[in-house]
Structure formats: C-alpha cells, structure tokens
Write an enzyme that holds these catalytic residues in place. Sequence first.
Site, PDB file in Angstrom:
ATOM      1  N   LYS A  77      94.492  -4.567  87.238  1.00  9.99           N
ATOM      2  CA  LYS A  77      94.474  -3.014  87.409  1.00  9.99           C
ATOM      3  C   LYS A  77      95.470  -2.438  88.352  1.00  9.99           C
ATOM      4  O   LYS A  77      95.606  -3.532  89.306  1.00  9.99           O
ATOM      5  CB  LYS A  77      93.124  -2.406  87.689  1.00  9.99           C
ATOM      6  CG  LYS A  77      92.640  -1.034  87.991  1.00  9.99           C
ATOM      7  CD  LYS A  77      91.263  -0.798  88.240  1.00  9.99           C
ATOM      8  CE  LYS A  77      91.050   0.970  88.318  1.00  9.99           C
ATOM      9  NZ  LYS A  77      89.658   1.075  88.739  1.00  9.99           N
ATOM     10  N   SER A 152      87.345   4.028  85.628  1.00  9.55           N
ATOM     11  CA  SER A 152      88.655   4.288  85.669  1.00  9.55           C
ATOM     12  C   SER A 152      89.517   2.997  85.476  1.00  9.55           C
ATOM     13  O   SER A 152      90.673   3.240  85.069  1.00  9.55           O
ATOM     14  CB  SER A 152      89.032   4.591  87.405  1.00  9.55           C
ATOM     15  OG  SER A 152      88.540   3.354  88.051  1.00  9.55           O
ATOM     16  N   SER A 176      83.379   1.701  87.314  1.00  9.68           N
ATOM     17  CA  SER A 176      84.560   1.786  86.744  1.00  9.68           C
ATOM     18  C   SER A 176      84.963   0.350  85.707  1.00  9.68           C
ATOM     19  O   SER A 176      86.136   0.367  85.267  1.00  9.68           O
ATOM     20  CB  SER A 176      85.663   2.073  87.703  1.00  9.68           C
ATOM     21  OG  SER A 176      85.804   3.289  87.904  1.00  9.68           O
TER      22      SER A 176
HETATM   23  N1  GLN Z   1      83.318   7.279  87.557  1.00  8.79           N
HETATM   24  C1  GLN Z   1      83.199   7.007  88.918  1.00  8.79           C
HETATM   25  C2  GLN Z   1      84.353   8.092  89.724  1.00  8.79           C
HETATM   26  O1  GLN Z   1      84.922   8.638  89.402  1.00  8.79           O
HETATM   27  C3  GLN Z   1      83.587   5.593  88.901  1.00  8.79           C
HETATM   28  C4  GLN Z   1      84.883   5.158  89.727  1.00  8.79           C
HETATM   29  C5  GLN Z   1      85.083   3.993  90.068  1.00  8.79           C
HETATM   30  O2  GLN Z   1      83.974   3.066  89.925  1.00  8.79           O
HETATM   31  N2  GLN Z   1      86.296   3.532  90.604  1.00  8.79           N
HETATM   32  O3  GLN Z   1      83.997   7.901  91.013  1.00  8.79           O
END
Ligand code: GLN
Length: 478
Positions: A77, A152, A176
């Site tokens: 990532k 994400s 995410s």
């Molecule tokens: N959907 C969550 C957020 O927007 C998850 C983010 C993550 O795990 N990086 O914060």
Amino acid sequence: MYQNKTILQYFQQLANDKNGCENVVKYFLNRIEAFKHLNAFIEVYTEESIQRAKALDTKRNNGESLGKLHGVIVALKDVICYKGHKISAASNILKDFTSVYSSTAVEKLLAEDAIIIGNCNCDEFAMGSTNENSAYGKVLNTLDETKVPGGSSGGSAVAAQAGLCMISLGSDTGGSVRQPADFCGIIGLKPTYGRISRHGLIAYASSFDQIGIFGNNIEDVALVLEIISGADEYDSTVSNKKLEKFNASSHNNSKYKFAYFKNALDHPSLDQDIKKNIEDLIKKLSADGHEVKGINFELLDYIVPAYYVLATAEASSNLSRYDGVRFGKRETSGTDLTDMYTKTRTKGFGKEVKRRIMLGTFVLSSGYYEAYFTKAQQIRRLLVNQTEKIFKDFDAILIPTVPATALSIGAMEKDPVATYLADIYTVFANLTGIPAISIPLFKHSNNMPFGVQIMSDKYNEVTLLQISDRILRDHKTA
Ligand code: GLN
C-alpha cells in the site's frame, strides 16, 4: 499458471524451473498490464523486479540457502515506505516524495527473498472506505467494475483479488484491510496492535494503525505474518510476545467457544442477506460441536463515535508535519510563513483529509477537549475492559465485517457520516487492539461476495488463523 497456488505449492513448482522467479515476475507484470484499468497500482517496479528475480534464480540454481519468501510477489500500500521508491499516501501533498528508508516490514520481506512488484492505490492518508479519496483516482472492484473495492487499502485488495500479486500489504486503522477484503472476496488480517512494527508506515492514527495482510489462503497469510512481525528497536509499541507457529492440520478436531453480539446482528444497518448467512453459520458451528453463544454488547453504538473522535484527533497531530517545510510539495506563492503553510495545505490535502484534520483539531481544542477527547478515551477504556472479560470465557467473537456488500462507485460521496457509520463492525478491534480477520464465505443475492469477521484475544493470531482455516474449509459456500 501461478495463480491460485499457495506459496508452498509455488516453491514446489520453482524447484523444477531454472528461470522460475523471472517467469513468475513476468507473468504478474503481464497481468498487471492487462488489468491496468482497475487502477490498483500507482507504480510498478518492472525492471527492478525482473532483475531481482534473475538474481534469485541464480541463487537457487547455485544451491544457496533460500529465504522463506523466495520469489514471492508482494505489493505494498502507498503508505508503507520502501527506500528509494516514491511514497505519497495517495496525496498530492506528498507526490514525488521518495522514501529515505524502508519500513521494518519491507526490510523483513526483502531479507526473506520476496520480490516487491509495486505500490498500490489507497484512500489519501488511509482515510476512507471506498478508495475514492485518492489523488490517483478510484480503484475498480474486479468482480463488478461499477463497484468500489472498499478502502482505504482498496488497491492492495484488488491486487490480491485480481491475481496481480501473491500477497499484498495494507494498513488497518479502523478496518482498512478487513473491509476491502470483505468487498473483494479475499482474506484480510489485522494483527494485534503491537504485532508488526509501524516503523516506516505513514501515520494516520498512531494508537490504532497496524499493517495488515491480504491473501487468498490462510497458510500464506500466516507465513507472511510470521515473517513481518516481531520486536523492533524503531517501534517501542511492538511486543516481543512469541507468535506460535500456524499448523493447518493441528486443529482439525478442536472445539472452540464462540461469542457473537446479538445486537450487532439485529442492528438496523445490517443487510438482511448478510444477517441470515451469518446466523446460518452460527447454527452450523453449533451443529459441528462448537459452543456458540449470543451476548449483548451494550457499548455497540458508542464505538463509531469514539473511533472518529480519537482517530481524527491523532490524525490532526500526525498530519501537522506536512506543511511544505520538510516533506513533499511546497506552495511558493505565499507572502509569509503562515501564508505558505496555509496555501501548501489547502492545495495539498484532499477534502476528506481536511475534514478530518478540522474535526480532530476541534475535539482537541480547549473547551471541547473534555467533552469529546476525554469522553472517547473513557469509552475506549470501557471497551477494553469489556473485551478482556469476553475473552475470559470465549476463544473468538463472530461478527459481520461490513453491514453491506461493495457499494456502487459514487454512492457514498455525498454522505461522509453514513460512510463512517458503516465502520461499526471493524473499528472495535482497533479501539481494543485485538487481532481480527475477514474471511470470504458467502455470495449475496446481488452477486457480490461477503464474509464474516472473527476476532480473538490479543496476541492470539494463531488461534484466529486456525479457526479461520477450519471455517473456510467447512463452511465456504461461495
Ligand atoms: N474507514 C475507516 C476510516 O476511514 C478506516 C480507515 C483505516 O483503517 N485506515 O477511518
């Protein structure tokens, strides 16, 4: 040819193939090219990975000792640093920034002969649930290109889903890794907070962030976890607690104690098809001789607010370093220092990142600190206490991963709060630090995949992986 194989099966294949690593890299490079329109990768390290593959082939042909990930193709990532390679957290503010060192996870992968093939698209600074908040544009879900892959870590998820790599790494601050795994029909593991070093992981919310692993089978995910975990002098939050060895057949007859949250399954936001399949799974597990008990988790509705107060507070602090002075882009048209900061940040950050910086700054501001930040910390403490109690009586918790299947592209753009609320089942593990996994089991009547989420006590990833392996073998229906 190299798809749908476990790493061990791949090793067997390599033993009879003098140019095996080179062939495999070329195979994946071709696939990446063929699936370019999915927009999963930001950059592909074409030449470099071919050269590395050739060197690995020579090593093997010379009979030298081989790393545990010899020739395994990995994608990262765009928040995981790899020295000499660009890293931007999918943000304009960091575009063209080059990593000056490698993250510990990358060092460990390379030390075991892995081949890093490229870096993957994601939501800007890992904030989001659809991968639509990226400076590089959206990522498409291979199973239905009108749908998002989740976020994400959407690019990493699609890279593993579409067979563009063997394993990919993401980061999981609030779901995410697990949420995109669920949307894409693959496995996504978030280890215990403190299992994998965060050194070289671009920080979003430091007390939640954890590197996670995407894969298509438990065995591979377990192997990669074994390699990238462990104490690290650069991250004092990493534990030196031993990770037991995962053994796929050692648990064939084990009986486990499962808890599920009744109010999570009765939650109005949960899709009925998902609910029914998980209830059926619960019945089947009971029929298999496991103990499965429904409990009420009273704090359920406090989880998302607590997460969004604390995560944005930490983000507002972590992202203050991007001011045009030390990292990334600088707007030079400013009239003085403050004006330069303002212009740089206004231009460099996307809408969602700005929203979160403002929210986080607000909850930390004097006059509101006690009402929001302190309250949320208190809730976090209660959640940790309750979770400890649950694991005195149970081996694992079963819960949906996401209330719905992959959404249509653009569906959530107008309603950030609705998007936040959909994190109801995943942020729990980040608030409490426990490990959690999403495993693909089902197909919805709308044809999209979904899975179940399993959580275990801290540092108990091996139980989690063994349970997951059993459930996948016994109860995968799609
Ligand atoms: N959907 C969550 C957020 O927007 C998850 C983010 C993550 O795990 N990086 O914060």
